[in-house]
Each structure stands twice: as C-alpha cells, then as structure tokens.
Design a protein around this motif. Sequence first.
Motif, PDB file in Angstrom:
ATOM      1  N   LEU A  77       0.877  -1.241   0.005  1.00  0.00           N
ATOM      2  CA  LEU A  77       0.001  -0.252   0.072  1.00  0.00           C
ATOM      3  C   LEU A  77       0.793   1.237  -0.518  1.00  0.00           C
ATOM      4  O   LEU A  77       0.535   1.973  -0.349  1.00  0.00           O
ATOM      5  N   VAL A  78       1.804   1.289   0.536  1.00  0.00           N
ATOM      6  CA  VAL A  78       2.590   2.623   1.044  1.00  0.00           C
ATOM      7  C   VAL A  78       3.408   2.740  -0.526  1.00  0.00           C
ATOM      8  O   VAL A  78       3.361   3.904  -0.893  1.00  0.00           O
ATOM      9  N   ARG A  79       3.753   1.686  -0.945  1.00  0.00           N
ATOM     10  CA  ARG A  79       4.505   1.915  -2.261  1.00  0.00           C
ATOM     11  C   ARG A  79       4.351   1.771  -3.224  1.00  0.00           C
ATOM     12  O   ARG A  79       4.287   2.853  -4.450  1.00  0.00           O
ATOM     13  N   GLU A  80       2.563   1.764  -3.440  1.00  0.00           N
ATOM     14  CA  GLU A  80       2.490   2.340  -4.299  1.00  0.00           C
ATOM     15  C   GLU A  80       1.570   3.682  -4.019  1.00  0.00           C
ATOM     16  O   GLU A  80       1.419   3.983  -5.405  1.00  0.00           O
ATOM     17  N   GLU A  81       1.495   4.296  -2.764  1.00  0.00           N
ATOM     18  CA  GLU A  81       0.553   5.793  -3.063  1.00  0.00           C
ATOM     19  C   GLU A  81       2.723   6.536  -3.542  1.00  0.00           C
ATOM     20  O   GLU A  81       2.134   7.346  -3.109  1.00  0.00           O
ATOM     21  N   TYR A  82       3.669   5.808  -2.505  1.00  0.00           N
ATOM     22  CA  TYR A  82       5.082   6.691  -2.758  1.00  0.00           C
ATOM     23  C   TYR A  82       4.465   7.238  -4.792  1.00  0.00           C
ATOM     24  O   TYR A  82       4.880   7.869  -4.797  1.00  0.00           O
ATOM     25  N   THR A  84       2.006   6.640  -7.024  1.00  0.00           N
ATOM     26  CA  THR A  84       0.963   7.502  -6.796  1.00  0.00           C
ATOM     27  C   THR A  84       1.059   9.454  -6.576  1.00  0.00           C
ATOM     28  O   THR A  84       1.185  10.151  -7.187  1.00  0.00           O
ATOM     29  N   ALA A  85       1.518   9.885  -5.730  1.00  0.00           N
ATOM     30  CA  ALA A  85       2.277  10.973  -5.480  1.00  0.00           C
ATOM     31  C   ALA A  85       3.681  11.169  -5.473  1.00  0.00           C
ATOM     32  O   ALA A  85       4.254  12.774  -6.371  1.00  0.00           O
ATOM     33  N   GLY A  86       4.507  10.672  -6.412  1.00  0.00           N
ATOM     34  CA  GLY A  86       5.298  10.797  -7.313  1.00  0.00           C
ATOM     35  C   GLY A  86       6.841  10.436  -6.654  1.00  0.00           C
ATOM     36  O   GLY A  86       8.159  11.888  -7.016  1.00  0.00           O
ATOM     37  N   ILE A  87       7.203   9.933  -5.919  1.00  0.00           N
ATOM     38  CA  ILE A  87       8.340  10.300  -4.482  1.00  0.00           C
ATOM     39  C   ILE A  87       9.036   8.619  -5.214  1.00  0.00           C
ATOM     40  O   ILE A  87       8.542   7.930  -4.480  1.00  0.00           O
ATOM     41  N   GLU A  88      10.383   8.878  -4.736  1.00  0.00           N
ATOM     42  CA  GLU A  88      11.144   7.283  -4.289  1.00  0.00           C
ATOM     43  C   GLU A  88      11.030   7.831  -3.108  1.00  0.00           C
ATOM     44  O   GLU A  88      11.894   8.240  -2.249  1.00  0.00           O
ATOM     45  N   PRO A  89      11.545   6.280  -1.970  1.00  0.00           N
ATOM     46  CA  PRO A  89      11.729   6.612  -1.013  1.00  0.00           C
ATOM     47  C   PRO A  89      13.189   6.660  -0.687  1.00  0.00           C
ATOM     48  O   PRO A  89      13.049   7.708   0.399  1.00  0.00           O
ATOM     49  N   ALA A  90      14.329   7.166  -1.619  1.00  0.00           N
ATOM     50  CA  ALA A  90      15.436   7.808  -1.353  1.00  0.00           C
ATOM     51  C   ALA A  90      15.013   9.496  -0.666  1.00  0.00           C
ATOM     52  O   ALA A  90      15.933   9.991  -0.487  1.00  0.00           O
ATOM     53  N   ASP A  91      14.236   9.868  -1.549  1.00  0.00           N
ATOM     54  CA  ASP A  91      13.329  10.992  -1.743  1.00  0.00           C
ATOM     55  C   ASP A  91      13.235  11.832  -0.108  1.00  0.00           C
ATOM     56  O   ASP A  91      12.823  12.685  -0.011  1.00  0.00           O
ATOM     57  N   ILE A  92      12.634  10.902   0.915  1.00  0.00           N
ATOM     58  CA  ILE A  92      11.950  11.126   1.965  1.00  0.00           C
ATOM     59  C   ILE A  92      13.546  11.098   3.465  1.00  0.00           C
ATOM     60  O   ILE A  92      14.027  10.547   2.867  1.00  0.00           O
ATOM     61  N   LYS A  93      13.123  12.277   3.436  1.00  0.00           N
ATOM     62  CA  LYS A  93      14.629  13.170   4.810  1.00  0.00           C
ATOM     63  C   LYS A  93      14.126  12.226   6.046  1.00  0.00           C
ATOM     64  O   LYS A  93      14.551  12.515   7.020  1.00  0.00           O
ATOM     65  N   THR A  94      13.195  13.044   6.246  1.00  0.00           N
ATOM     66  CA  THR A  94      11.964  12.234   7.607  1.00  0.00           C
ATOM     67  C   THR A  94      10.774  12.048   7.521  1.00  0.00           C
ATOM     68  O   THR A  94       9.886  11.665   6.663  1.00  0.00           O
ATOM     69  N   GLY A  95      10.107  12.198   8.651  1.00  0.00           N
ATOM     70  CA  GLY A  95       8.763  11.696   9.567  1.00  0.00           C
ATOM     71  C   GLY A  95       9.238  10.474   9.755  1.00  0.00           C
ATOM     72  O   GLY A  95       9.454  10.698  10.692  1.00  0.00           O
TER      73      GLY A  95
END
Length: 482
Positions: A77-82, A84-95
Amino acid sequence: MLKRYDAQKENIISAGIDIGTSTTKLVISRFSLMNMAGGTHMPRIEIIEKEVLYRSPIYRTPLLTASSIDIQAVERLVREEYITAGIEPADIKTGAVIITGETATKHNAEEMVHSLSDHAGDFLVATAGPDLEGIIAAKGSGAYELSKRTGKTVANIDIGGGTANAAVYRSGRLCGTCTLHIGGRLIEFSDGKIISISPPVQQILRLWGADLERGDSRNHPIIGKLTDYMAEVIGRMLRKDLHREDLPLLLGHDPNWTEEIDYIMFSGGISECLYHFENAESSPAQYDDIGKMLAQSLRNCRELAAFKWVEPDETVRATVLGAGTQTTEISGATIHAEGHELPIRNLPVYQIRFDNNLEKGLHQITEAVKKAVEIYDPQQEGQNFALYLTALPYLGFRDIQELSSVLLKSLQAKPMPEQPLVVVLESDHAKVLGQTIKVQETKQSIVCIDQIKVEHGDYIDIGHLLQTNVVPVVTKTLTFHR
C-alpha cells in the motif's frame, strides 16, 4: 542529517504514515529550511515554509488475523502511494511511522514499524501507546494550538476504532491524559448481523445483565443504549467523575489533570462521522460497525453539551499530521556530551517544569521518570528518553550538586538505569550540570545539552559533536499549526 554550513536554503521531503485500529493513511509534505543567522553567526536553521504535497486515500488497515498485521499488504500500500505521489523512498529525509490504537497491541507491531522504516525512507519509528497517541492527535487536531492561542484549557478526544484518547492542554502545556475502551469497532457487523463484540463491551453487558450475542441484528435496541452510555462516560471522564461501573472502559490510569476544561475538540475516525471533512472518493474504506451511532450519541449527549465544542483542523488525519515532521536546531556551545554516545536517534521527550522553584522541581523528578517509563516504555524494553528541564530558577553551585544527585537517584526507576542519562535544558547550564553528574558518578554516561526548546510528545535526534563544540538537534514535532 542536514549539512550545517552548506546551502543557505534547502528543501526536504517528509512522510507520515499512521497505521490505526481501523484505518491506514499517508501524508507527503515539503519543508523549506533556511539558515536564519548571518554569515559570521552560529547557524540557526528554521522551517520557513511548509506544504502538504499529497494525502493518500484512507484505507482499511490490512490484518491477517485478529492479532496480526498484514505487513506485506501495508508495505505494498505504501509503495503504491509513493508511486502515485511521484516520490522514491530515497527522497524521504524525515517523517514518522506510527502504529496507533488496538493495532499497537498486535504481536507483530514492532516488526511492522521496523520493516516499514527500512523500506520507506529515514523515519522516526514509534509504536504509540495510548497516552502518546492522545498527545500526537491533540497537536494534529489543532487543540494544542488553540490552548496556546487562547490560554484556555482544551481537551482533545481522539476516537478511532478501538480507543478514545484524551489529552488536555492549557496555554500550550500538557495537563494530563486519559484513555477509554471506546471506539467504532468495538461492535462489528456483516450482512446486518453482529460478528464481533469486544471484551470491554461484553463486561459492561454482563454488569447490566443484558443479552447481546454474535448473530443478533445490528438494530438490536441495546446497541443504541451502549453508544449513549459511551458518550456519557466520555463526559464523566472529562469531569474526572468516572463511576465504578465505568471502569471496564478505562484503559490504564484515571484522568490525571487538575484543571477545569473550557473547550472540547473531537478528532479521529468518529469525528469524521461528525464533521465529514473528507471527500467520499478519498475514503475507499467502508466501516460496518457502531462508529456512526457513536458519533450520533456524542452529538446528543447532555453531559457533553455542557462543554463548548470547537471544530478540529483535522478529523481522521489528526494523528498522521501531528506526527510527521522535523525541525533542526543547534544546541548551545557550552554542553556536556560524550562523543561515543552520539549520534542518538528517536528519543522521546518528557518535560519537567520547575516554575522557578528548585524544591518543587526536585520533588517531581523521580515521579516524572516513572511516568516517562509508563508512556514511552510500557513493555519495559529499555526505550530511553530525554528529560527536558524547563523554567529553572537561578542555580548556584550547591543547587547544581543537589539537582545532579536527584537526577542520578531517579535513574533507578528505569528498567535499564545504565543507559545514557539525556538531559535537555532551556537555560545555559548543560556543561556545569553534566560535569557535576560525572564527578558524582564517574561510570554514568551523560549527554546534557541546552538552549533547546522541546515539548511532551516530541522526539529528538542528537547528532555528532561539531568542531564548534555544538551538536545538531533534530526535533520531530507538529508542523501543521494554523
């Protein structure tokens, strides 16, 4: 970790993921960070702009069994939402990945958050206990900010599938928390029939001598009586007047604030039934439970009508928005930090207010450590935390010695007293306090930093010592204040 001396401005991407009793959702945000100090001054990084880039639909939380989360389904689910949002896991710096409500009690909950944080970016990982969940939701709903703005006492009641988590704030200060077994999924239906009744509800029914079983009609009159009763219990909880027969619905400690409540605010899935903030298209999850009836009972409850109701900023997304951000600060230049203990990541913060009275503050310390263990390490697994000492009076040398001694004694209340003692101060006392503790107990590992403002419910990362003898401190807290 943000590089301190490079660009004057930087954008970072943040993700918040909330896996709750009923629903799972995700938010992607962008923060613009800038060094607000001049070229010759110590860097001071602040968030100057924030923007929600993407809000996922609200999904039913995938479970394999009543006691097990479907980890692969959540990751998919998270992979598919990423995508859809047009981002890669490597783009995420925090959260933040937060597991809330009854989902936090599933046997593979810890495996879930660690697995997801490994695949979904550089995250704070926390399995939120009920008190912490209430604190986070109060920040996301706007209750915390309302209390700060008005100076009033505001109670936020976050009601999801399994629990109602209350957090009370006055003037931006946490007064107390309470959690009840009240939520939409305590009775579930399928094809117009009852398919499950939670143990706390069964206990209430036994006390009443009432008959309600699996297979009975969803229109059974006792269900309306139950949701009305739940609303009344919330009213009595807010007044700190729970009756003996209410106790099966109490999860953990009694309401522990002393203030009279001025305003109440509801967040969580049940408040969505009250306010309907979400578009129908954004919520593919369908709920076949008592949620709508409970919302109606809240609306009609005379106990609750006596309080002034304030509409929240967020309903079902309050927790995910309350949890998913970071700001970066630099400690003061006079600190005590043992280099081999750094960096330290994901430390929850417990605040102790001295109100300019040393004796009052000293009396609070040991009890505060016990409460911090209850909130942040309920399973006694050794989750460390930082003590935030605020509103300290003027401290002479003898006062520092006494404070050091009390802090050292308080460590016996921790499951693992040998962990580093992490102390965060608003005032400029970190170096002398750290050195004094070290003299009193040479074997105790200490990280003592100052000139930092944090709060209950924040998480901090403390980075490596820099050449200027300061440390970068990342505070993970609410961004979406109005």
